[in-house]
Scaffold this active site. Structure first.
Site, short mmCIF file in Angstrom:
data_model
loop_
_atom_site.label_atom_id
_atom_site.label_comp_id
_atom_site.label_asym_id
_atom_site.label_seq_id
_atom_site.Cartn_x
_atom_site.Cartn_y
_atom_site.Cartn_z
N HIS A 8 -3.70 7.12 1.62
CA HIS A 8 -4.04 5.76 1.16
C HIS A 8 -5.46 5.43 1.64
O HIS A 8 -5.83 5.76 2.76
CB HIS A 8 -3.03 4.78 1.75
CG HIS A 8 -3.38 3.35 1.53
ND1 HIS A 8 -3.60 2.82 0.28
CD2 HIS A 8 -3.57 2.32 2.41
CE1 HIS A 8 -3.91 1.54 0.40
NE2 HIS A 8 -3.90 1.21 1.68
N CYS B 1 0.81 -1.22 0.00
CA CYS B 1 0.00 0.00 0.00
C CYS B 1 0.84 1.27 0.00
O CYS B 1 0.34 2.34 -0.31
CB CYS B 1 -0.94 0.00 1.20
SG CYS B 1 -2.08 -1.38 1.12
N ASN C 25 -10.13 -0.26 -1.53
CA ASN C 25 -8.66 -0.24 -1.40
C ASN C 25 -8.04 -0.92 -2.61
O ASN C 25 -8.13 -2.15 -2.75
CB ASN C 25 -8.27 -0.95 -0.10
CG ASN C 25 -6.76 -0.92 0.14
OD1 ASN C 25 -5.99 -0.51 -0.71
ND2 ASN C 25 -6.35 -1.36 1.32
O1 UT7 Z 1 -4.25 -1.28 3.04
C1 UT7 Z 1 -3.50 -2.11 3.88
C2 UT7 Z 1 -3.77 -1.82 5.26
N1 UT7 Z 1 -5.02 -2.38 5.64
C3 UT7 Z 1 -5.74 -1.76 6.51
O2 UT7 Z 1 -5.34 -0.69 6.92
C4 UT7 Z 1 -6.99 -2.42 7.01
C5 UT7 Z 1 -7.02 -2.33 8.50
N2 UT7 Z 1 -8.16 -2.95 9.14
C6 UT7 Z 1 -9.44 -2.55 8.98
O3 UT7 Z 1 -9.74 -1.71 8.17
C7 UT7 Z 1 -10.47 -3.12 9.92
O4 UT7 Z 1 -9.81 -3.78 10.97
C8 UT7 Z 1 -11.48 -4.08 9.24
C9 UT7 Z 1 -12.40 -3.30 8.33
C10 UT7 Z 1 -10.73 -5.17 8.47
C11 UT7 Z 1 -12.35 -4.74 10.32
O5 UT7 Z 1 -13.01 -3.76 11.10
P1 UT7 Z 1 -12.96 -3.83 12.70
O6 UT7 Z 1 -13.80 -2.74 13.19
O7 UT7 Z 1 -11.53 -3.90 13.09
O8 UT7 Z 1 -13.71 -5.18 12.95
P2 UT7 Z 1 -13.17 -6.48 13.68
O9 UT7 Z 1 -12.15 -7.17 12.84
O10 UT7 Z 1 -12.81 -6.12 15.07
O11 UT7 Z 1 -14.48 -7.36 13.71
C12 UT7 Z 1 -15.63 -7.00 14.45
C13 UT7 Z 1 -16.70 -8.04 14.22
C14 UT7 Z 1 -16.18 -9.47 14.38
O12 UT7 Z 1 -17.19 -10.22 14.99
P3 UT7 Z 1 -17.10 -10.56 16.56
O13 UT7 Z 1 -15.83 -11.32 16.72
O14 UT7 Z 1 -17.09 -9.24 17.25
O15 UT7 Z 1 -18.35 -11.36 16.78
C15 UT7 Z 1 -16.01 -9.94 12.96
O16 UT7 Z 1 -16.15 -11.34 12.82
O17 UT7 Z 1 -17.20 -7.95 12.89
C16 UT7 Z 1 -17.14 -9.23 12.26
N3 UT7 Z 1 -16.89 -9.05 10.84
C17 UT7 Z 1 -17.88 -8.83 9.95
N4 UT7 Z 1 -19.22 -8.74 10.08
C18 UT7 Z 1 -19.93 -8.51 8.97
C19 UT7 Z 1 -15.72 -9.04 10.19
N5 UT7 Z 1 -15.90 -8.83 8.87
C20 UT7 Z 1 -17.24 -8.71 8.71
C21 UT7 Z 1 -18.05 -8.47 7.58
N6 UT7 Z 1 -19.39 -8.36 7.76
N7 UT7 Z 1 -17.53 -8.32 6.34
#
Ligand code: UT7
Length: 330
Positions: A254, A114, A284
């Site tokens: 980014h 990225c 992204n």
């Molecule tokens: O470009 C390279 C760099 N990349 C980044 O900078 C990406 C960095 N990360 C992120 O943008 C975020 O961490 C994500 C968008 C990937 C995830 O968001 P989050 O607010 O960190 O969510 P989380 O991973 O803490 O997940 C929260 C909940 C989980 O459920 P539980 O464990 O709380 O029951 C996940 O299983 O949301 C669930 N979850 C989803 N639910 C519905 C994860 N993905 C999804 C989904 N739809 N697509």
């Protein structure tokens, strides 16, 4: 007169096909509300399977040259920032060189995920400001759909395909690139990786069956590092240049997550009307995010000759970087 590396034009290319949140709802257990509120993404563009990056990179380069009024034959070099090039060898930059007829240009790719576009721009800037080249095309782009697992809801919602290109040209006016700050921490490499994509793991039937050729991410951890590093590297660059945040007309970050961009702007003390966010429609695109965001700012009238721009990126590696520049010729 100081010889400067000026960024004089931007061109882009996006696939026609849109993959909306509603489409993803039919593929994995997710929903539009979750995706929009957690990421800001509404849709992403994806190529028809089998379409290589060069099919986007070459038209982006051609549009950039057309806007700059420069012929491909007058380009000295082409650098393509990507992690999803057509092949490991030949480099996608080589294929673009042939396709656009940049007959005297050298060409190579840079793999910095990225942060790839910022890293490639730093390289081009060093060549041009030192007199090693007069005109370099810097392309950033990825076909993320070729490495995304569309059964993994944690990652498949985040990425799209697209490419952009800028022309870095020698000039002697006030505009141009003023400085860079780059960083990396390889100890976090495993948090964002494509395990089976090189010599460490060969593409055996077992590796492919296990999905090791797909992108893996520890999203929450990457998120925390991204917020910290993006604001930190931009602040460090301002300090290095002896500038304050009011020297930024436009922050072009980014585009990984709207919830990363907003705190980055807040920590820099920038109002959101100085921040480019186009993640809703393109998601992204890894190497493509910054040139695509530059083009969207140009289209809405926020990027014109003389605009003072801070570019900032963070991603796999980990690798991060910032670049401060004044846009255009002159
Ligand atoms: O470009 C390279 C760099 N990349 C980044 O900078 C990406 C960095 N990360 C992120 O943008 C975020 O961490 C994500 C968008 C990937 C995830 O968001 P989050 O607010 O960190 O969510 P989380 O991973 O803490 O997940 C929260 C909940 C989980 O459920 P539980 O464990 O709380 O029951 C996940 O299983 O949301 C669930 N979850 C989803 N639910 C519905 C994860 N993905 C999804 C989904 N739809 N697509």
């Amino acid at each position: 007169m100081t010889r400067r590396a000026q960024v004089v034009a931007v061109g882009t290319a996006l696939p026609e096909r849109r993959l909306t949140n509603a489409d993803l709802e039919k593929m994995v257990d997710t929903n539009d509300e979750w995706i929009v509120s957690r990421t800001g993404i509404r849709e992403r563009r994806v190529v028809e399977p089998g379409t290589p990056l060069s099919a986007l990179a070459a038209p982006a380069a051609e549009e950039c040259l057309r806007k700059a009024g420069v012929s491909a034959a007058d380009i000295d070099g082409i650098i393509c920032a990507t992690i999803t090039g057509d092949h490991v060898m030949p480099a996608t930059a080589n294929l673009v060189q042939d396709r656009i007829g940049a007959t005297k240009a050298w060409a190579y790719d840079i793999a910095n995920a990225c942060n790839g576009f910022v890293a490639a721009l730093a390289t081009a800037s060093a060549f041009v400001s030192s007199g090693g080249a007069d005109r370099i095309l810097v392309i950033g782009g990825d076909v993320m759909s070729s490495v995304v697992d569309y059964t993994d809801r944690n990652t498949c919602i985040l990425f799209g395909d697209g490419a952009g290109a800028v022309l870095v040209e020698a000039g002697e006016g006030d505009n141009g690139i003023r400085g860079f700050k780059l960083g990396s921490d390889g100890s976090f490499g495993k948090l964002l990786s494509i395990p089976c994509s090189g010599s460490a793991m060969r593409p055996s039937d077992e590796a492919v069956a296990a999905g090791a050729h797909f992108l893996k991410q520890e999203g929450r951890e990457v998120f925390q590092h991204a917020v910290r590093r993006m604001s930190q590297v931009a602040t460090q660059l301002l300090e290095k240049l002896n500038l304050k945040a009011d020297a930024i007309d436009l922050l072009v970050p980014h585009q990984a997550n709207r919830r990363i961009i907003e705190p980055t702007a807040r920590r820099l003390g920038l109002p959101m009307d100085k921040v480019v966010i186009n993640i809703a429609n393109v998601a992204n695109t890894t190497g493509g995010t910054i040139p695509l965001a530059l083009a969207s700012a140009e289209a809405d009238g926020r990027l014109t000759t003389g605009t003072r721009v801070m570019l900032v990126a963070f991603g796999g590696g980990f690798a991060w970087g910032a670049c401060y520049l004044t846009w255009g010729r002159g």
